[in-house]
Write a protein that holds these residues in place. Structure first.
Motif, PDB file in Angstrom:
ATOM      1  N   ASP A  42      -1.319  -7.318 -12.236  1.00 49.44           N
ATOM      2  CA  ASP A  42      -2.749  -7.498 -12.505  1.00 49.44           C
ATOM      3  C   ASP A  42      -3.603  -6.488 -11.743  1.00 49.44           C
ATOM      4  N   ALA A  43      -3.177  -6.164 -10.519  1.00 49.22           N
ATOM      5  CA  ALA A  43      -3.969  -5.267  -9.675  1.00 49.22           C
ATOM      6  C   ALA A  43      -3.657  -3.792  -9.916  1.00 49.22           C
ATOM      7  N   GLY A  44      -2.586  -3.508 -10.690  1.00 47.81           N
ATOM      8  CA  GLY A  44      -2.229  -2.127 -10.973  1.00 47.81           C
ATOM      9  C   GLY A  44      -1.402  -1.459  -9.889  1.00 47.81           C
ATOM     10  N   TYR A  45      -0.684  -2.267  -9.099  1.00 51.22           N
ATOM     11  CA  TYR A  45       0.183  -1.730  -8.055  1.00 51.22           C
ATOM     12  C   TYR A  45       1.638  -2.018  -8.402  1.00 51.22           C
ATOM     13  N   SER A  46       2.534  -1.274  -7.756  1.00 50.17           N
ATOM     14  CA  SER A  46       3.941  -1.649  -7.844  1.00 50.17           C
ATOM     15  C   SER A  46       4.162  -2.896  -6.998  1.00 50.17           C
ATOM     16  N   GLU A  47       5.259  -3.593  -7.264  1.00 49.55           N
ATOM     17  CA  GLU A  47       5.551  -4.796  -6.484  1.00 49.55           C
ATOM     18  C   GLU A  47       5.745  -4.449  -5.009  1.00 49.55           C
ATOM     19  N   ARG A  48       6.411  -3.318  -4.735  1.00 45.89           N
ATOM     20  CA  ARG A  48       6.635  -2.897  -3.349  1.00 45.89           C
ATOM     21  C   ARG A  48       5.303  -2.616  -2.646  1.00 45.89           C
ATOM     22  N   ALA A  49       4.392  -1.943  -3.349  1.00 40.44           N
ATOM     23  CA  ALA A  49       3.083  -1.644  -2.763  1.00 40.44           C
ATOM     24  C   ALA A  49       2.306  -2.923  -2.496  1.00 40.44           C
ATOM     25  N   MET A  50       2.424  -3.883  -3.422  1.00 38.17           N
ATOM     26  CA  MET A  50       1.707  -5.142  -3.232  1.00 38.17           C
ATOM     27  C   MET A  50       2.255  -5.901  -2.031  1.00 38.17           C
ATOM     28  N   PHE A  51       3.569  -5.882  -1.842  1.00 36.55           N
ATOM     29  CA  PHE A  51       4.144  -6.512  -0.644  1.00 36.55           C
ATOM     30  C   PHE A  51       3.540  -5.892   0.617  1.00 36.55           C
ATOM     31  N   ARG A  52       3.406  -4.565   0.627  1.00 35.48           N
ATOM     32  CA  ARG A  52       2.839  -3.890   1.797  1.00 35.48           C
ATOM     33  C   ARG A  52       1.377  -4.272   1.994  1.00 35.48           C
ATOM     34  N   LEU A  53       0.622  -4.348   0.888  1.00 32.86           N
ATOM     35  CA  LEU A  53      -0.790  -4.731   0.976  1.00 32.86           C
ATOM     36  C   LEU A  53      -0.938  -6.156   1.497  1.00 32.86           C
ATOM     37  N   LEU A  54      -0.056  -7.046   1.056  1.00 31.86           N
ATOM     38  CA  LEU A  54      -0.128  -8.434   1.526  1.00 31.86           C
ATOM     39  C   LEU A  54       0.257  -8.529   2.996  1.00 31.86           C
ATOM     40  N   GLN A  55       1.276  -7.774   3.421  1.00 34.34           N
ATOM     41  CA  GLN A  55       1.645  -7.772   4.833  1.00 34.34           C
ATOM     42  C   GLN A  55       0.484  -7.260   5.684  1.00 34.34           C
ATOM     43  N   SER A  56      -0.220  -6.256   5.183  1.00 34.06           N
ATOM     44  CA  SER A  56      -1.392  -5.733   5.886  1.00 34.06           C
ATOM     45  C   SER A  56      -2.491  -6.791   5.962  1.00 34.06           C
ATOM     46  N   LEU A  57      -2.665  -7.537   4.877  1.00 34.17           N
ATOM     47  CA  LEU A  57      -3.659  -8.623   4.865  1.00 34.17           C
ATOM     48  C   LEU A  57      -3.301  -9.685   5.894  1.00 34.17           C
ATOM     49  N   TYR A  58      -2.021 -10.062   5.962  1.00 33.97           N
ATOM     50  CA  TYR A  58      -1.616 -11.079   6.934  1.00 33.97           C
ATOM     51  C   TYR A  58      -1.920 -10.599   8.355  1.00 33.97           C
ATOM     52  N   ALA A  59      -1.617  -9.330   8.629  1.00 33.61           N
ATOM     53  CA  ALA A  59      -1.903  -8.781   9.957  1.00 33.61           C
ATOM     54  C   ALA A  59      -3.408  -8.771  10.228  1.00 33.61           C
ATOM     55  N   GLN A  60      -4.181  -8.436   9.206  1.00 36.71           N
ATOM     56  CA  GLN A  60      -5.641  -8.428   9.325  1.00 36.71           C
ATOM     57  C   GLN A  60      -6.174  -9.811   9.689  1.00 36.71           C
ATOM     58  N   LEU A  61      -5.537 -10.846   9.148  1.00 39.87           N
ATOM     59  CA  LEU A  61      -5.970 -12.221   9.409  1.00 39.87           C
ATOM     60  C   LEU A  61      -5.401 -12.777  10.712  1.00 39.87           C
TER      61      LEU A  61
END
Length: 202
Positions: free
Chosen positions: A163-182
């Motif tokens: 939906d966001a236009g990313y690869s699954e691997r990239a989305m995993f990295r973005l989510l890990q970054s979000l978790y760290a941000q929180l």
């Protein structure tokens, strides 16, 4: 019909769990639950934590996208329940819980909620309280909030990525970054914080 895996050392327990849940779900008893979880759409696992290997299985399952795990314990201590939740379980139950409690826990997990004994919830809240008062984390953007809501609703990382236009691997990295941000370490902790903050309401 949603499929549930029951992982327990006793065959009679697995049969009993199938009897409790079989009218609403397809219940499987796979020898290799990790392979099963990868092959099944929106898998849910009822996992008895009775050995070092079963705890390792919980950790491995939590690393797979969109897998829900309800942990079953012979003795629900605060330490064991908090450990199970920290490793990725979305619910913790006494292994001897009656059928209605088991069904309620499964329904909650499917609906994006969690059922924990009250004393366990109090212990988790006490552990998180200092973090909730901290100002070191950055609130999520609107896009990140949408991702959190989709995760809470049971969407897979692959679906969110598409939906966001990313690869699954990239989305995993973005989510890990979000978790760290929180200021959290996992999807479960991120969703707990999002629930506490009211971010999952649309």
């Amino acid at each position: 019909m949603r499929r549930i895996a029951v992982v327990d050392p006793l065959p009679v327990f697995r049969v009993g769990m199938a009897a409790v849940l079989g009218d609403e779900y397809t219940v499987d008893t796979p020898d290799d639950v990790l392979t099963w979880a990868v092959a099944v759409d929106r898998p849910l696992v009822m996992l008895t934590l009775w050995s070092t290997q079963s705890w390792a299985t919980l950790t491995a399952l939590a690393e797979l996208p969109a897998v829900l795990v309800v942990a079953l314990l012979d003795e629900v201590t605060v330490a064991a329940a908090v450990r199970a939740a920290a490793l990725g379980a979305v619910g913790v139950l006494d292994r001897a819980a009656p059928g209605p409690h088991i069904r309620r826990a499964v329904h909650a997990a499917v609906d994006g909620a969690a059922i924990l004994p009250q004393r366990i919830l109090a212990a988790l809240a006490a552990e998180l309280a200092p973090e909730l008062d901290a100002s070191s984390w950055e609130p999520p953007s609107d896009t990140q909030l949408r991702w959190l809501r989709e995760l809470a609703a049971g969407s897979t990382v692959a679906h969110i990525a598409a939906d966001a236009g990313y690869s699954e691997r990239a989305m995993f990295r973005l989510l890990q970054s979000l978790y760290a941000q929180l200021g959290v370490r996992s999807r479960t902790e991120a969703l707990m914080k999002a629930q506490q903050r009211g971010w999952l309401r649309t």
